[in-house]
Write an enzyme that holds these catalytic residues in place. Structure first.
Site, short mmCIF file in Angstrom:
data_model
loop_
_atom_site.label_atom_id
_atom_site.label_comp_id
_atom_site.label_asym_id
_atom_site.label_seq_id
_atom_site.Cartn_x
_atom_site.Cartn_y
_atom_site.Cartn_z
N ASP A 78 -9.59 -4.33 -5.88
CA ASP A 78 -9.05 -3.53 -4.77
C ASP A 78 -9.93 -2.29 -4.58
O ASP A 78 -9.98 -1.44 -5.47
CB ASP A 78 -7.60 -3.13 -5.07
CG ASP A 78 -6.90 -2.47 -3.89
OD1 ASP A 78 -7.57 -1.76 -3.11
OD2 ASP A 78 -5.68 -2.64 -3.74
N HIS A 95 -7.75 -5.34 -0.84
CA HIS A 95 -6.60 -4.49 -0.56
C HIS A 95 -5.79 -5.08 0.59
O HIS A 95 -6.29 -5.19 1.72
CB HIS A 95 -7.04 -3.07 -0.22
CG HIS A 95 -5.91 -2.11 -0.02
ND1 HIS A 95 -5.13 -1.67 -1.07
CD2 HIS A 95 -5.40 -1.53 1.10
CE1 HIS A 95 -4.21 -0.84 -0.62
NE2 HIS A 95 -4.34 -0.75 0.70
N SER A 117 0.82 -1.21 0.00
CA SER A 117 0.00 0.00 0.00
C SER A 117 0.86 1.27 0.00
O SER A 117 1.59 1.51 -0.96
CB SER A 117 -0.96 -0.04 1.19
OG SER A 117 -1.97 0.92 1.07
#
Length: 405
Positions: A326, A355, A195
């Site tokens: 996602d 995610h 991320s």
């Protein structure tokens, strides 16, 4: 007789039909195929990597988790938190007293491959996905794992009036220089980012071009286009779920380190009371990041933090892993044309995964799909490098991780 009972109690009929449909759906999802898209320049090096990594071809999600939202949420609340001990080093990163926390899982042996792990927004070595990646790298790759934290994250304290920033790669650069200084130039050094950490890692590798000291990298669930990701987070559903939760995490981060910003004379434009009124990530970035780092406005910051423009400059083997579903970092931000023109890149687009989740199996409490992909990729890289290392407790020398080396 059974039919007459169901007619008398229609709610039982509804429940029976619903249960049958749910079971049938789970069974169908358990047997159906989930082919992934592999995007790359078909060089001999890339073909070798793909041949060595059958996990690239398909990600099979947990059958009863049927969309990216549920996958993302269950990835946080369902996985167990393994008991992993770390040894922490506080690394100076600037001349104003700033430090970051470096958590070593084990003390490295001489010649042992190193896996550097970068966490997501306000995360750290106390997150499930970081710990499972640490255990996977240690047990299946035989690597020494080290978690590099963003400023003030991972239950560490800020030591100056400067928070982390998605566009700033300097702290990562100094961390890698520190690791290289103790392991030398011959030992393989790999990195995986998740991320926020994935975006910073991508930008760093692109900035370093052919002088990057890493031997390979995996970028998982990155926000390649911060404008797109932020706009996506401001949709109605996302505003009251992901955006609000992440904003609250950022406000909690700010409260933890508030004393630094209250007494700083160099941050007259940073008003902590305005920060605490933030409703979205955009609000927080406007009140915190923009005045600290001198951006014109929040859009200027998002342009600088978008890692998509750096993919074309990457010159070390790099794997990109993202899910089409996602809900936080849309895969549309990935510039596919740049991937197809850079022989150092391989991108895997999975049909599902959410995610930073990638749960698999009927009872997904432990290792996830991304752990398998990361290990497979770096094993293949070690084969490409013709590098072998086996631990021999009677012969191997431990390396000191102290800063005075």
């Amino acid at each position: 007789m059974a039919w007459s009972f169901l007619k008398r109690y229609p709610q039982v009929l509804v429940l029976t039909i619903s249960s049958a449909v749910a079971v049938a759906g789970c069974l169908w999802r358990a047997i159906k195929r989930y082919p992934s898209s592999i995007i790359m320049v078909p060089t001999e090096e890339n073909k070798f990597i793909v041949d060595q990594c059958p996990s690239f071809n398909e990600y099979r999600p947990t059958p009863w988790i049927f969309n990216g939202h549920f996958m993302t949420v269950f990835g946080v609340i369902f996985r167990s938190l393994p008991n992993v001990l770390f040894q922490r080093i506080l690394l100076p990163v600037d001349d104003t007293g700033g430090t970051i926390a470096i958590d070593w899982h084990t003390q490295p042996y001489k010649g042992q491959p190193i896996l550097l792990i970068l966490h997501g927004l306000t995360g750290g070595s106390d997150n499930e996905y970081v710990r499972w990646m640490t255990l996977s790298g240690h047990s299946k790759l035989n690597a020494c794992c080290v978690v590099v934290h963003a400023r003030g994250c991972g239950r560490s304290q800020l030591t100056s009036a400067r928070s982390f920033c998605a566009a700033d790669t300097n702290d990562l650069r100094i961390s890698i220089q520190y690791i290289r200084s103790i392991i030398g130039t011959e030992t393989p050094l790999f990195a995986v980012g998740y991320s926020l950490g994935a975006g910073i890692l991508t930008k760093y590798i692109g900035e370093e071009t052919d002088e990057c000291p890493l031997d390979g990298a995996v970028v998982c669930c990155a926000s390649f286009d911060m404008h797109l990701s932020t706009a996506n987070m401001e949709q109605l559903l996302h505003t009251y779920t992901y955006n609000r939760r992440l904003t609250n995490n950022l406000i909690r981060y700010m409260r933890q380190h508030e004393h630094h910003f209250n007494k700083s004379k160099s941050l007259q434009n940073l008003n902590v009371n305005q920060v605490y009124q933030s409703k979205t990530i955009r609000d927080f970035d406007t009140h915190v990041i923009v005045p600290q780092y001198g951006y014109r406005d929040v859009d200027h910051y998002y342009s600088e933090a978008s890692s998509n423009i750096w993919l074309k400059y990457i010159q070390i083997p790099t794997l990109i892993l993202s899910a089409i579903d996602d809900p936080i970092c849309p895969i549309d931000g990935l510039p596919v044309d740049d991937v197809l023109q850079n022989p150092y890149l391989i991108a895997i687009k999975t049909l599902e995964g959410g995610h930073v989740s990638y749960l698999q199996g009927w009872w997904p409490r432990k290792f996830s799909y991304d752990n398998i992909v990361v290990v497979d990729y770096f094993k293949a890289r070690l084969k490409q490098m013709n590098y072998q290392w086996e631990q021999d407790n009677n012969d191997q020398k431990l390396i000191s991780i102290c800063l005075d080396q």
